[in-house]
Design a protein around this motif. Structure first.
Motif, mmCIF file in Angstrom:
data_model
loop_
_atom_site.group_PDB
_atom_site.id
_atom_site.type_symbol
_atom_site.label_atom_id
_atom_site.label_comp_id
_atom_site.label_asym_id
_atom_site.label_seq_id
_atom_site.Cartn_x
_atom_site.Cartn_y
_atom_site.Cartn_z
ATOM 1 N N ILE A 196 -0.816 2.367 1.890
ATOM 2 C CA ILE A 196 -2.235 2.177 2.178
ATOM 3 C C ILE A 196 -2.390 1.830 3.650
ATOM 4 O O ILE A 196 -1.738 0.915 4.148
ATOM 5 N N GLU A 197 -3.268 2.569 4.325
ATOM 6 C CA GLU A 197 -3.557 2.292 5.727
ATOM 7 C C GLU A 197 -5.054 2.064 5.888
ATOM 8 O O GLU A 197 -5.850 2.935 5.590
ATOM 9 N N TRP B 95 -1.391 5.707 -4.009
ATOM 10 C CA TRP B 95 -1.668 4.410 -3.413
ATOM 11 C C TRP B 95 -0.420 3.612 -3.096
ATOM 12 O O TRP B 95 -0.482 2.404 -2.918
ATOM 13 N N ILE C 75 1.700 -1.381 3.355
ATOM 14 C CA ILE C 75 0.263 -1.533 3.610
ATOM 15 C C ILE C 75 0.082 -1.881 5.081
ATOM 16 O O ILE C 75 0.833 -2.677 5.639
ATOM 17 N N VAL D 24 -5.459 -1.580 -3.387
ATOM 18 C CA VAL D 24 -4.244 -2.276 -3.823
ATOM 19 C C VAL D 24 -4.114 -2.216 -5.338
ATOM 20 O O VAL D 24 -3.034 -1.966 -5.874
ATOM 21 N N ILE E 232 -2.695 -9.108 -2.510
ATOM 22 C CA ILE E 232 -1.621 -8.112 -2.353
ATOM 23 C C ILE E 232 -0.308 -8.667 -2.898
ATOM 24 O O ILE E 232 0.426 -7.976 -3.609
ATOM 25 N N LEU F 108 3.196 -0.632 -4.732
ATOM 26 C CA LEU F 108 2.913 -0.630 -3.297
ATOM 27 C C LEU F 108 4.209 -0.706 -2.492
ATOM 28 O O LEU F 108 5.043 -1.572 -2.725
ATOM 29 N N SER G 244 -10.550 -2.937 -0.136
ATOM 30 C CA SER G 244 -9.123 -3.238 -0.024
ATOM 31 C C SER G 244 -8.524 -3.565 -1.389
ATOM 32 O O SER G 244 -7.443 -3.080 -1.737
#
Length: 106
Positions: A56-57, A53, A89, A79, A103, A86, A75
C-alpha cells in the motif's frame, strides 16, 4: 471496409484477472477504493482480492483532497483489505499513532 480488414475490438472482461489487478494497482489506493469499483462487477470483485493490498502506497497528495478523518478511514480500508497479508506500507508524510496502531494489529 470489408470485414477482414476491420479490427476486432477486445473484450476487456475476458482479460485474465491477474492482468486487470496489475492495471488497477497502477491507479493507486484512492482511485481503486473510490473509482475503480464503480466500473463493473469484475473490477469490484478484483479490488476486493487481498492480494491487491499486500503493498500500500499513500502519498501526501491524498491529504489535500481528504479531511483527516476521511484519510484515516481510507487508510483503514486499505489496510483492512489485505486480510493480514500486508508486506509493505508507505505513508509519505502522513499517518498518526492511531493509524500505526491499527496497522500493527493487522
Amino acid at each position: 471496409m470489408t470485414s477482414t480488414t476491420m479490427k476486432k475490438t477486445p473484450n476487456w472482461l475476458e482479460m485474465r484477472h491477474e492482468i486487470i489487478g496489475i492495471i488497477l494497482q497502477r491507479l493507486g489506493v484512492v482511485e481503486i477504493l473510490n473509482s475503480a469499483q464503480k466500473v463493473c462487477t469484475t473490477w469490484r470483485r478484483i479490488r476486493k482480492d487481498s492480494a491487491m493490498w499486500k503493498v500500500i502506497e499513500l502519498d501526501h497528495y491524498v491529504s489535500f483532497w481528504y479531511e483527516e478523518n476521511d484519510f484515516e478511514e481510507l487508510s483503514n480500508q486499505a489496510v483492512h483489505r489485505n486480510c493480514g497479508e500486508l508486506i509493505d506500507i508507505s505513508l509519505k508524510f502522513l499517518g498518526n499513532d492511531d493509524l500505526l496502531d491499527f496497522i500493527s494489529r493487522w
